[in-house]
Design a protein around this motif. Structure first.
Motif, PDB file in Angstrom:
ATOM      1  N   GLU A  23     -15.750 -23.916  41.012  1.00  0.00           N
ATOM      2  CA  GLU A  23     -16.102 -23.404  39.606  1.00  0.00           C
ATOM      3  C   GLU A  23     -15.101 -22.520  38.976  1.00  0.00           C
ATOM      4  O   GLU A  23     -14.700 -21.731  39.656  1.00  0.00           O
ATOM      5  CB  GLU A  23     -17.650 -22.785  39.597  1.00  0.00           C
ATOM      6  N   LEU A  24     -14.640 -23.159  37.819  1.00  0.00           N
ATOM      7  CA  LEU A  24     -13.435 -22.207  37.141  1.00  0.00           C
ATOM      8  C   LEU A  24     -14.040 -21.336  36.473  1.00  0.00           C
ATOM      9  O   LEU A  24     -14.586 -21.408  35.360  1.00  0.00           O
ATOM     10  CB  LEU A  24     -12.591 -23.201  36.553  1.00  0.00           C
ATOM     11  N   THR A  25     -13.945 -19.854  36.908  1.00  0.00           N
ATOM     12  CA  THR A  25     -14.310 -18.713  36.156  1.00  0.00           C
ATOM     13  C   THR A  25     -13.188 -18.268  35.468  1.00  0.00           C
ATOM     14  O   THR A  25     -11.985 -18.464  35.614  1.00  0.00           O
ATOM     15  CB  THR A  25     -15.028 -17.805  37.051  1.00  0.00           C
ATOM     16  N   ASP A  26     -13.502 -17.175  34.576  1.00  0.00           N
ATOM     17  CA  ASP A  26     -12.530 -16.338  33.799  1.00  0.00           C
ATOM     18  C   ASP A  26     -11.744 -15.739  34.796  1.00  0.00           C
ATOM     19  O   ASP A  26     -10.520 -15.548  34.928  1.00  0.00           O
ATOM     20  CB  ASP A  26     -13.038 -15.319  32.657  1.00  0.00           C
ATOM     21  N   ALA A  27     -12.404 -15.046  35.873  1.00  0.00           N
ATOM     22  CA  ALA A  27     -11.743 -14.301  37.014  1.00  0.00           C
ATOM     23  C   ALA A  27     -10.706 -15.142  37.807  1.00  0.00           C
ATOM     24  O   ALA A  27      -9.816 -14.908  38.034  1.00  0.00           O
ATOM     25  CB  ALA A  27     -12.758 -13.717  37.783  1.00  0.00           C
ATOM     26  N   GLN A  28     -11.049 -16.471  38.111  1.00  0.00           N
ATOM     27  CA  GLN A  28     -10.317 -17.447  38.942  1.00  0.00           C
ATOM     28  C   GLN A  28      -8.853 -17.799  38.167  1.00  0.00           C
ATOM     29  O   GLN A  28      -8.070 -17.930  38.336  1.00  0.00           O
ATOM     30  CB  GLN A  28     -11.035 -18.552  39.476  1.00  0.00           C
ATOM     31  N   THR A  29      -9.240 -17.911  36.596  1.00  0.00           N
ATOM     32  CA  THR A  29      -8.240 -18.193  35.650  1.00  0.00           C
ATOM     33  C   THR A  29      -7.212 -17.131  35.696  1.00  0.00           C
ATOM     34  O   THR A  29      -5.882 -17.348  35.732  1.00  0.00           O
ATOM     35  CB  THR A  29      -8.804 -18.772  34.468  1.00  0.00           C
ATOM     36  N   LEU A  30      -7.571 -16.162  35.717  1.00  0.00           N
ATOM     37  CA  LEU A  30      -6.651 -14.814  35.690  1.00  0.00           C
ATOM     38  C   LEU A  30      -5.849 -14.527  37.082  1.00  0.00           C
ATOM     39  O   LEU A  30      -4.896 -14.495  36.784  1.00  0.00           O
ATOM     40  CB  LEU A  30      -7.434 -13.458  35.460  1.00  0.00           C
ATOM     41  N   ILE A  31      -6.660 -14.987  38.018  1.00  0.00           N
ATOM     42  CA  ILE A  31      -5.897 -14.991  39.599  1.00  0.00           C
ATOM     43  C   ILE A  31      -4.896 -15.848  39.332  1.00  0.00           C
ATOM     44  O   ILE A  31      -3.540 -15.860  39.858  1.00  0.00           O
ATOM     45  CB  ILE A  31      -6.819 -15.078  40.582  1.00  0.00           C
ATOM     46  N   ALA A  32      -5.220 -17.150  38.597  1.00  0.00           N
ATOM     47  CA  ALA A  32      -4.140 -18.441  38.810  1.00  0.00           C
ATOM     48  C   ALA A  32      -2.916 -17.896  37.692  1.00  0.00           C
ATOM     49  O   ALA A  32      -1.763 -18.135  38.255  1.00  0.00           O
ATOM     50  CB  ALA A  32      -4.862 -19.396  38.115  1.00  0.00           C
ATOM     51  N   PHE A  33      -3.080 -17.130  36.894  1.00  0.00           N
ATOM     52  CA  PHE A  33      -2.253 -16.597  35.690  1.00  0.00           C
ATOM     53  C   PHE A  33      -1.227 -15.752  36.629  1.00  0.00           C
ATOM     54  O   PHE A  33      -0.132 -15.874  36.358  1.00  0.00           O
ATOM     55  CB  PHE A  33      -2.757 -16.091  34.502  1.00  0.00           C
ATOM     56  N   LYS A  34      -1.751 -14.591  37.352  1.00  0.00           N
ATOM     57  CA  LYS A  34      -1.244 -13.916  38.167  1.00  0.00           C
ATOM     58  C   LYS A  34      -0.250 -14.521  39.131  1.00  0.00           C
ATOM     59  O   LYS A  34       0.778 -13.989  39.541  1.00  0.00           O
ATOM     60  CB  LYS A  34      -2.078 -12.901  38.550  1.00  0.00           C
ATOM     61  N   LEU A  35      -0.756 -15.473  39.756  1.00  0.00           N
ATOM     62  CA  LEU A  35       0.177 -16.407  40.869  1.00  0.00           C
ATOM     63  C   LEU A  35       1.136 -16.916  40.146  1.00  0.00           C
ATOM     64  O   LEU A  35       2.338 -16.740  40.824  1.00  0.00           O
ATOM     65  CB  LEU A  35      -0.939 -17.358  41.486  1.00  0.00           C
ATOM     66  N   ILE A  36       0.946 -17.535  38.873  1.00  0.00           N
ATOM     67  CA  ILE A  36       2.258 -18.156  38.417  1.00  0.00           C
ATOM     68  C   ILE A  36       3.151 -17.005  37.889  1.00  0.00           C
ATOM     69  O   ILE A  36       4.340 -17.029  38.218  1.00  0.00           O
ATOM     70  CB  ILE A  36       1.855 -18.950  37.296  1.00  0.00           C
ATOM     71  N   GLU A  37       2.720 -16.016  37.350  1.00  0.00           N
ATOM     72  CA  GLU A  37       3.566 -14.983  36.934  1.00  0.00           C
ATOM     73  C   GLU A  37       4.221 -14.377  38.121  1.00  0.00           C
ATOM     74  O   GLU A  37       5.696 -14.133  38.094  1.00  0.00           O
ATOM     75  CB  GLU A  37       2.807 -13.807  36.199  1.00  0.00           C
ATOM     76  N   GLU A  38       3.778 -14.340  39.111  1.00  0.00           N
ATOM     77  CA  GLU A  38       4.568 -13.622  40.394  1.00  0.00           C
ATOM     78  C   GLU A  38       5.398 -14.586  40.728  1.00  0.00           C
ATOM     79  O   GLU A  38       6.595 -14.026  41.292  1.00  0.00           O
ATOM     80  CB  GLU A  38       3.429 -13.494  41.687  1.00  0.00           C
ATOM     81  N   GLY A  39       5.114 -15.801  40.975  1.00  0.00           N
ATOM     82  CA  GLY A  39       6.208 -16.667  41.107  1.00  0.00           C
ATOM     83  C   GLY A  39       7.293 -16.801  40.336  1.00  0.00           C
ATOM     84  O   GLY A  39       8.416 -16.950  40.813  1.00  0.00           O
ATOM     85  N   LEU A  40       7.123 -16.788  39.153  1.00  0.00           N
ATOM     86  CA  LEU A  40       8.085 -16.825  38.116  1.00  0.00           C
ATOM     87  C   LEU A  40       9.124 -15.451  38.217  1.00  0.00           C
ATOM     88  O   LEU A  40      10.289 -15.537  38.160  1.00  0.00           O
ATOM     89  CB  LEU A  40       7.700 -16.891  36.626  1.00  0.00           C
ATOM     90  N   GLN A  41       8.302 -14.284  38.413  1.00  0.00           N
ATOM     91  CA  GLN A  41       9.098 -13.385  38.498  1.00  0.00           C
ATOM     92  C   GLN A  41       9.862 -13.090  39.783  1.00  0.00           C
ATOM     93  O   GLN A  41      11.048 -12.430  39.542  1.00  0.00           O
ATOM     94  CB  GLN A  41       8.151 -11.967  38.190  1.00  0.00           C
ATOM     95  N   SER A  42       9.549 -13.471  40.853  1.00  0.00           N
ATOM     96  CA  SER A  42      10.136 -13.473  42.000  1.00  0.00           C
ATOM     97  C   SER A  42      11.460 -14.616  42.065  1.00  0.00           C
ATOM     98  O   SER A  42      12.113 -14.422  42.938  1.00  0.00           O
ATOM     99  CB  SER A  42       9.374 -13.702  43.196  1.00  0.00           C
ATOM    100  N   GLY A  43      11.380 -15.511  41.075  1.00  0.00           N
ATOM    101  CA  GLY A  43      12.532 -16.630  40.971  1.00  0.00           C
ATOM    102  C   GLY A  43      12.199 -17.513  42.243  1.00  0.00           C
ATOM    103  O   GLY A  43      13.377 -17.928  42.877  1.00  0.00           O
ATOM    104  N   GLN A  44      11.115 -17.897  42.441  1.00  0.00           N
ATOM    105  CA  GLN A  44      10.866 -18.995  43.474  1.00  0.00           C
ATOM    106  C   GLN A  44      11.738 -20.069  43.083  1.00  0.00           C
ATOM    107  O   GLN A  44      11.795 -20.824  42.128  1.00  0.00           O
ATOM    108  CB  GLN A  44       9.389 -19.227  43.506  1.00  0.00           C
TER     109      GLN A  44
END
Length: 84
Positions: A23-44
């Motif tokens: 179930e896609l909740t707002d909390a899970q969507t925020l975790i997904a946003f943070k995951l993508i942000e972390e990957g972009l900031q670390s230059g994966q």
């Protein structure tokens, strides 16, 4: 349609999660946003592969059993040798 790598990665994460039946909740969507942000900031170098590898660590995804490799073998007779 995703125009940036971040948009594409977020779309893939959310579609993957929906495909698992989570179930896609707002909390899970925020975790997904943070995951993508972390990957972009670390230059994966391969953001998509890194994100998909991180998903099981970040989300409690439901496990679905795999289907059987082959159908069950049921022995039967097609009439060879029947005397009748």
């Amino acid at each position: 349609m995703a125009h940036t790598l971040g948009e594409h990665a977020l779309s893939r994460v959310l579609e993957y999660m929906a495909g698992t039946g989570a179930e896609l909740t707002d909390a899970q969507t925020l975790i997904a946003f943070k995951l993508i942000e972390e990957g972009l900031q670390s230059g994966q170098p391969d953001l998509m592969a890194w994100v998909m590898d991180e998903l099981p660590r970040r989300f409690d995804l439901p496990q679905r059993p795999l289907p059987p490799v082959a159908p069950v073998i049921v022995r039967g007779s097609i009439g060879y040798g029947d005397k009748g």
